[in-house]
Design a protein around this motif. Structure first.
Motif, short mmCIF file in Angstrom:
data_model
loop_
_atom_site.label_atom_id
_atom_site.label_comp_id
_atom_site.label_asym_id
_atom_site.label_seq_id
_atom_site.Cartn_x
_atom_site.Cartn_y
_atom_site.Cartn_z
N MET A 1 0.84 -1.18 0.00
CA MET A 1 0.00 0.00 0.00
C MET A 1 0.88 1.25 0.00
N THR A 2 0.59 2.18 -0.84
CA THR A 2 1.32 3.43 -0.92
C THR A 2 0.82 4.40 0.14
N VAL A 3 1.74 5.07 0.79
CA VAL A 3 1.36 6.06 1.80
C VAL A 3 1.49 7.44 1.19
N ILE A 4 0.43 8.22 1.26
CA ILE A 4 0.45 9.59 0.74
C ILE A 4 0.86 10.52 1.87
N ILE A 64 -6.12 13.32 -2.07
CA ILE A 64 -5.85 12.24 -1.12
C ILE A 64 -6.75 11.04 -1.42
N ALA A 65 -8.04 11.30 -1.66
CA ALA A 65 -8.97 10.22 -1.97
C ALA A 65 -8.56 9.50 -3.26
N LEU A 68 -5.44 7.35 -2.55
CA LEU A 68 -5.76 6.15 -1.80
C LEU A 68 -6.47 5.13 -2.69
N THR A 69 -7.34 5.60 -3.58
CA THR A 69 -8.03 4.70 -4.49
C THR A 69 -7.06 4.01 -5.43
N SER A 71 -3.79 3.56 -4.97
CA SER A 71 -2.89 2.69 -4.24
C SER A 71 -3.56 1.37 -3.86
N GLU A 72 -4.87 1.39 -3.62
CA GLU A 72 -5.60 0.16 -3.29
C GLU A 72 -5.72 -0.75 -4.51
#
Length: 74
Positions: A1-4, A64-65, A68-69, A71-72
């Motif tokens: 998972m990528t962390v922003i 950010i949203a 996260l999308t 990276s998932e």
């Protein structure tokens, strides 16, 4: 998972909750109401303490949203 990364503009502080309450009590009409990003510290007893926060505009929340999308899905 990528962390922003989210860069907070002030150092962490135990007084973050009081500062947030004070900011909204005095300047509700001046602050953007789009959203707030919270940074919470997990304490040894299992409870949590707000240590930082940042008022965010719609563009930052959308970025950010989206991040996260993506990276998932990777």
């Amino acid at each position: 998972m990528t962390v922003i990364p989210i860069v907070f503009t002030t150092p962490d502080t135990p007084e973050a909750q009081a500062l947030l309450q004070n900011a909204y009590a005095q300047h509700t009409q001046l602050l953007p109401q789009t959203g707030i990003i919270f940074k919470v510290l997990q304490l040894p007893d299992g409870s949590e303490q707000l240590v930082n926060w940042q008022v965010a505009d719609a563009g930052q929340i959308e970025a950010i949203a989206l991040g996260l999308t993506v990276s998932e899905q990777l």
